[in-house]
Each structure stands twice: as structure tokens, then as C-alpha cells.
Design a protein around this motif. Structure first.
Motif, PDB file in Angstrom:
ATOM      1  N   PRO A   1       5.915   1.474  -9.540  1.00 14.55           N
ATOM      2  CA  PRO A   1       5.623   2.258 -10.752  1.00 14.55           C
ATOM      3  C   PRO A   1       4.853   3.531 -10.441  1.00 14.55           C
ATOM      4  O   PRO A   1       3.952   3.550  -9.593  1.00 14.55           O
ATOM      5  CB  PRO A   1       4.773   1.299 -11.597  1.00 14.55           C
ATOM      6  CG  PRO A   1       5.069  -0.060 -11.078  1.00 14.55           C
ATOM      7  CD  PRO A   1       5.369   0.112  -9.629  1.00 14.55           C
ATOM      8  N   GLY A   2       5.226   4.611 -11.116  1.00 12.46           N
ATOM      9  CA  GLY A   2       4.480   5.851 -11.016  1.00 12.46           C
ATOM     10  C   GLY A   2       4.679   6.609  -9.734  1.00 12.46           C
ATOM     11  O   GLY A   2       3.896   7.516  -9.421  1.00 12.46           O
ATOM     12  N   THR A   3       5.707   6.277  -8.943  1.00 10.65           N
ATOM     13  CA  THR A   3       5.976   6.989  -7.696  1.00 10.65           C
ATOM     14  C   THR A   3       7.235   7.817  -7.848  1.00 10.65           C
ATOM     15  O   THR A   3       8.112   7.501  -8.655  1.00 10.65           O
ATOM     16  CB  THR A   3       6.146   6.011  -6.519  1.00 10.65           C
ATOM     17  OG1 THR A   3       7.219   5.112  -6.814  1.00 10.65           O
ATOM     18  CG2 THR A   3       4.883   5.213  -6.306  1.00 10.65           C
ATOM     19  N   PRO A   4       7.350   8.923  -7.094  1.00 14.67           N
ATOM     20  CA  PRO A   4       8.519   9.789  -7.239  1.00 14.67           C
ATOM     21  C   PRO A   4       9.799   9.053  -6.926  1.00 14.67           C
ATOM     22  O   PRO A   4       9.853   8.242  -6.002  1.00 14.67           O
ATOM     23  CB  PRO A   4       8.266  10.905  -6.213  1.00 14.67           C
ATOM     24  CG  PRO A   4       6.837  10.805  -5.859  1.00 14.67           C
ATOM     25  CD  PRO A   4       6.426   9.394  -6.066  1.00 14.67           C
ATOM     26  N   SER A   5      10.837   9.296  -7.678  1.00 17.41           N
ATOM     27  CA  SER A   5      12.131   8.668  -7.449  1.00 17.41           C
ATOM     28  C   SER A   5      13.069   9.649  -6.799  1.00 17.41           C
ATOM     29  O   SER A   5      13.184  10.798  -7.229  1.00 17.41           O
ATOM     30  CB  SER A   5      12.726   8.154  -8.766  1.00 17.41           C
ATOM     31  OG  SER A   5      14.006   7.616  -8.556  1.00 17.41           O
TER      32      SER A   5
ATOM     33  N   HIS B   1       0.860  -1.174   0.000  1.00 17.89           N
ATOM     34  CA  HIS B   1       0.000   0.000   0.000  1.00 17.89           C
ATOM     35  C   HIS B   1       0.899   1.227   0.000  1.00 17.89           C
ATOM     36  O   HIS B   1       1.787   1.351   0.850  1.00 17.89           O
ATOM     37  CB  HIS B   1      -0.887  -0.043   1.250  1.00 17.89           C
ATOM     38  CG  HIS B   1      -1.778   1.124   1.423  1.00 17.89           C
ATOM     39  ND1 HIS B   1      -2.014   1.714   2.655  1.00 17.89           N
ATOM     40  CD2 HIS B   1      -2.515   1.844   0.530  1.00 17.89           C
ATOM     41  CE1 HIS B   1      -2.849   2.713   2.517  1.00 17.89           C
ATOM     42  NE2 HIS B   1      -3.170   2.812   1.243  1.00 17.89           N
ATOM     43  N   THR B   2       0.704   2.130  -0.941  1.00 16.16           N
ATOM     44  CA  THR B   2       1.597   3.266  -1.092  1.00 16.16           C
ATOM     45  C   THR B   2       1.119   4.483  -0.309  1.00 16.16           C
ATOM     46  O   THR B   2      -0.016   4.538   0.178  1.00 16.16           O
ATOM     47  CB  THR B   2       1.756   3.657  -2.567  1.00 16.16           C
ATOM     48  OG1 THR B   2       0.560   4.322  -3.000  1.00 16.16           O
ATOM     49  CG2 THR B   2       2.019   2.445  -3.443  1.00 16.16           C
ATOM     50  N   GLN B   3       1.998   5.484  -0.247  1.00 11.65           N
ATOM     51  CA  GLN B   3       1.654   6.732   0.442  1.00 11.65           C
ATOM     52  C   GLN B   3       0.532   7.473  -0.282  1.00 11.65           C
ATOM     53  O   GLN B   3      -0.178   8.278   0.330  1.00 11.65           O
ATOM     54  CB  GLN B   3       2.900   7.609   0.541  1.00 11.65           C
ATOM     55  CG  GLN B   3       3.967   7.036   1.467  1.00 11.65           C
ATOM     56  CD  GLN B   3       5.295   7.719   1.299  1.00 11.65           C
ATOM     57  OE1 GLN B   3       5.861   7.771   0.208  1.00 11.65           O
ATOM     58  NE2 GLN B   3       5.821   8.276   2.377  1.00 11.65           N
TER      59      GLN B   3
END
Length: 474
Positions: free
Chosen positions: A463-467, A376-378
Motif C-alpha cells: 500500500p502507498g508505494t509507486p506502481s 521493509h520497503t525502499q
């Protein structure tokens, strides 16, 4: 049962379409090598809990040392490892003593505390036979050196005779990281699990027993022992998902297996059950809800993971195999093999939806899925990380990890390859069930398909999260 379009009521911030961006492996490394203990329990044996937690910039792992010169089963000792910008380092062995099984962890991030569940044998004399154990929690601090953990003794429900715990614990350890509370389950033979709950003030203010479901199809209605459970604790609600682990109940199949293997016993895992309570300190557990059953064709059901949404719904993932192929020709020759990755949502003890995210049928090329784990992402997105073998469309063998995003309507997004140099086929993640916070990176610990005696760690940017490159803070 409601349609899957209604199942994710709390994931309103999810994107309306899956991103095409690929996952990025930021870290991939070995933590430690181990010597097989040959006692029936590997370092990943406690797969329903987690041996990995994250607190801010640090990741902590529970390791298992095999003790030279010690006879099984209690011939290992737990050890806490931690990773920072300097890499992995091990702290001294857990002072609890000899044990058979690995030691799951729970984290309380705001207190910078790590809880380790140990189950040491009471008689620690070298050469002493396996016997009763003394479950204990060891409290470590994430600040500075962790050489002197505090011992916390669980308080079990008083009864006469008192429960006797054994080296084969099938225990589950779960924590509410936001509220600094934890719960421990430990099996007692084939009858039930004892449980003890510790609140944020440090009081063991609730205890009890969770009785197993009864098997109405067998003579005498015996209890169905549940093992390898996923347990989640959130604001004192507790959710429990476990699979049966019983000696083959079908007499004809048991005889056929004896002829094949020479063994007089064979444990099977064919049914998946769920129970919950809205408040572990006030309410008893619900009646058991059967989520999957492969008993008719001697199949297999393996728990994957459990995630609690903000609305209180339980999201459950598992793998299923339709048939024990050793028995098909004699007992059900017309059945076809099928491998599934399944996903269900349960709310207020009722099944809201059940979906097959991935399936491969006998005679067709395709990935065979194993061991789904939620992340589960932020941003509130929900991913499933899993391992596949089988074959690709060209017939080439597969050994890799993949990701699927659960979209707002409950369907599966595109399946993405996770480019690990060393794929993991038996693993755990830094899950919210163990107190870790939601994260845009997936922390995972586990072993390779080669069965090399090493424990590896990987950090994967979803995928699709800030790096932010190699930054450790999450």
C-alpha cells in the motif's frame, strides 16, 4: 521496559499515518507441483530460512523433487528455479545428491550470485540407511545458464571428535547481501548448533558452537533444543531467534497425550528465545533472552520473522496459542484460549518493547493470526504479512492473507486484506535475512490451506508505494 513510542528510533522516514490504499496482487502463479516425500520434511520445512530471493529483475526459488523408488528419509533432491519476464524455469537438480530437507537460499545481488545450502547424505547408494550428511553450499550465478554450480565446503570448528551432521539438520542459512557474507547453523542432536561464517573474501574465518539454554525447571537442567530459527546477519552482527522443540517435559501431560494419540512421544514448542553477538568474528553470543513462554498451560509459540533496523535493533514477530485444548478439562479447566500475533524490539540484548498486534479470545469471532513475515520497503516503512483463519464478524469462516503496517510509535496500522485468489498459509518471503534488498513489493512463495501439493508464487505491491505495472525491476 520502555514504552512502544520509543521503539522505532531508526524508522524516522515512515509516514505519520497509514495509507488507506489497498495492496495490489501483481503476479500470482504456480511454480511447480510436487509428490509428497513422506519423510517428515515438506518443501516449506525450513521455514526459518528462505527458499526465495530476488536479484534485480529476477526471482529465484529453491524447489524439492521427490525421487521415485527411493525410500525415506533421504528421498528428495533440491532444484533451483528462476523467474524472469519469460516465466519460471527449472535448472538441473542440485548435483550434491539425495537429501531429506529443502535447501534454503542466500543472494548476493551485486555479485549476481545465489548460494544454496544442501545437506546430502554421505552414502548415496540406493537403499542405504539414513546416516551422516555432508553439508555443502552450491554457488550459482544469475547470469546465463546455471548448470555447473561451484561447491563450497563449510569449514567447521576443529574438535575431537568432529561433529557428525544428520539428515534432520534444523539448519539456518542467512546472508548479508550488502556485504556478501553468510553464516550457516546446523543442529547437533539436542545439545547445540554448529556454525560457520564466510566473509566477503570467501574465507571461512570464524566457526563455533551455539549452546542451547538450560532448563532450570527440569531435573538435571537439560538443554532446550531450539528449532525453526530466524537468523539475521548484518555487518557481522548475528541475531538468532528460535523456539524450543522438545519431547513433552510434563510427565502427567505426556501420559494424557499418550492416551489420546497412542504415541509415546509428543514434541512441543512453547518458549521463544533470542541471543546475539555484535561481531561473530570477535564476540561470543550473549546469554539467552526468553521472549515468550506458554509452558504453564501447554500452549504453543511459533517463530515468525526477524528484521534488523539500521540502528541495530532486532524486530521480532511470532504467533502464540495460550492452551493445548486437549489438556484443559483435566489440568487447567478455568483457563481461556487466546490467539496472538506478537511483536517485540530488542536492542543490545535487552527487551525494549513487546506488543500484541492482533489477538482473538475464545468465544469471540475474529481472525486467528499465523506466520507473520516482515517486509521493509525502499522508503523505510515496515509491514507485517500474515495468514488468518477463524471467523469474520458475521460468523463466516476466514482463509486469507493480511497486512499490518508498524507505525512510527510502534503501534499497528489498519489491517488490510491481501486479495490473493489462492491464499497462502505456509510461506516464505524474499527477505533481507537471505540477502534480498528492501522492496516496495512483497515476493512470497508457499502452499495453500487446501494442502494441494503445489508451490505457488505471488508478487504483491504494498500500500502507498509507486506502481509500475508488470515491471520486474525492483
Amino acid at each position: 521496559m520502555k514504552s512502544t513510542s520509543l521503539l522505532l528510533l531508526t524508522l524516522l522516514q515512515l509516514p505519520t499515518a497509514a495509507t488507506a490504499q489497498e495492496p495490489v496482487v501483481e503476479v500470482e502463479e504456480e511454480i511447480y507441483a510436487y509428490v509428497p516425500a513422506n519423510n517428515g520434511a515438506t518443501p516449506m520445512w525450513d521455514s526459518g530460512s528462505s527458499n526465495l530471493v530476488r536479484i534485480g529483475e529476477q526471482v529465484f526459488a529453491s524447489g524439492l523433487d521427490t525421487l521415485p523408488g527411493m525410500a525415506p528419509p533421504n528421498n528428495t533432491q533440491c532444484r533451483l528455479w528462476r523467474r524472469s519476464s519469460l516465466g519460471w524455469r527449472a535448472d538441473p537438480p542440485d548435483p550434491s545428491g539425495r537429501t531429506r530437507e529443502p535447501c534454503p537460499l542466500v543472494a548476493f545481488p551485486d555479485r549476481r550470485q545465489i548460494m544454496l545450502s544442501a545437506n546430502p547424505v554421505r552414502d548415496d547408494t540406493p537403499g542405504a540407511p539414513a546416516g551422516a550428511t555432508n553439508p555443502v553450499i552450491r554457488q550459482y550465478t544469475a547470469r546465463g545458464k546455471m548448470r555447473n554450480p561451484t561447491a563450497i565446503q563449510p569449514r567447521w570448528q576443529a574438535r575431537d571428535p568432529a561433529p557428525v551432521f544428520s539428515a534432520i539438520s534444523y539448519r539456518s542459512f542467512a546472508g548479508d547481501g550488502m556485504n556478501n557474507e553468510m553464516i550457516l547453523f546446523q543442529n547437533i542432536e539436542y545439545d547445540h548448533a554448529e556454525w560457520a561464517f564466510r566473509d566477503k573474501q570467501g574465507h571461512w574465518n570464524a566457526q563455533g558452537r551455539l549452546s542451547w539454554p538450560l532448563d532450570a525447571e527440569r531435573s538435571g537442567n537439560p538443554p532446550i533444543r531450539l528449532c525453526y530459527p530466524n537468523v539475521a546477519l548484518d555487518k557481522r552482527s548475528v541475531h538468532f531467534v528460535g523456539t524450543d522443540d522438545v519431547v513433552e517435559p510434563n510427565p502427567g501431560w505426556r501420559l494424557a497425550k499418550r492416551d489420546l494419540t497412542g504415541n509415546t512421544w509428543d514434541y512441543v514448542t512453547r518458549r521463544l528465545y533470542y541471543a546475539w553477538t555484535s561481531d561473530i568474528t570477535q564476540q561470543p553470543f550473549s546469554a539467552w533472552l526468553e521472549l515468550a513462554n506458554r509452558d504453564r498451560t501447554a500452549g504453543r509459540v511459533i517463530p515468525g520473522d526477524l528484521w534488523l533496523a539500521p540502528d541495530g535493533s532486532a524486530h521480532i514477530a511470532w504467533e502464540e496459542t495460550a492452551i493445548d485444548m486437549r489438556l484443559r478439562d483435566k489440568f487447567f479447566p478455568d483457563e481461556k484460549q487466546r490467539y496472538e500475533l506478537n511483536y517485540a524490539v530488542v536492542r543490545d540484548g535487552k527487551l525494549v518493547s513487546k506488543t500484541t498486534l492482533l489477538a482473538t479470545d475464545e468465544g469471540k469471532q475474529g481472525p486467528v493470526p499465523h506466520l507473520p513475515r516482515f517486509q521493509h520497503t525502499q522508503q523505510g516503512r515496515l509491514f507485517v504479512f500474515f495468514y488468518v483463519n477463524g471467523t469474520d464478524p458475521s460468523g463466516k469462516g476466514l482463509r486469507e492473507n493480511r497486512l499490518i503496517e508498524i507505525l512510527p510509535d510502534g503501534t499497528a496500522g489498519p489491517m488490510l486484506h491481501v486479495p490473493l485468489k489462492h491464499p497462502l498459509n505456509n510461506y516464505m518471503t524474499a527477505t533481507e535475512r537471505a540477502g534480498s534488498a528492501p522492496s516496495d513489493t512483497l515476493d512470497v512463495i508457499g502452499t495453500e490451506p487446501s494442502n494441494a501439493p503445489t508451490i505457488r508464487y505471488a508478487r504483491i505491491r504494498l500500500p502507498g508505494t509507486p506502481s509500475d505495472g508488470e515491471a520486474e525491476g525492483r
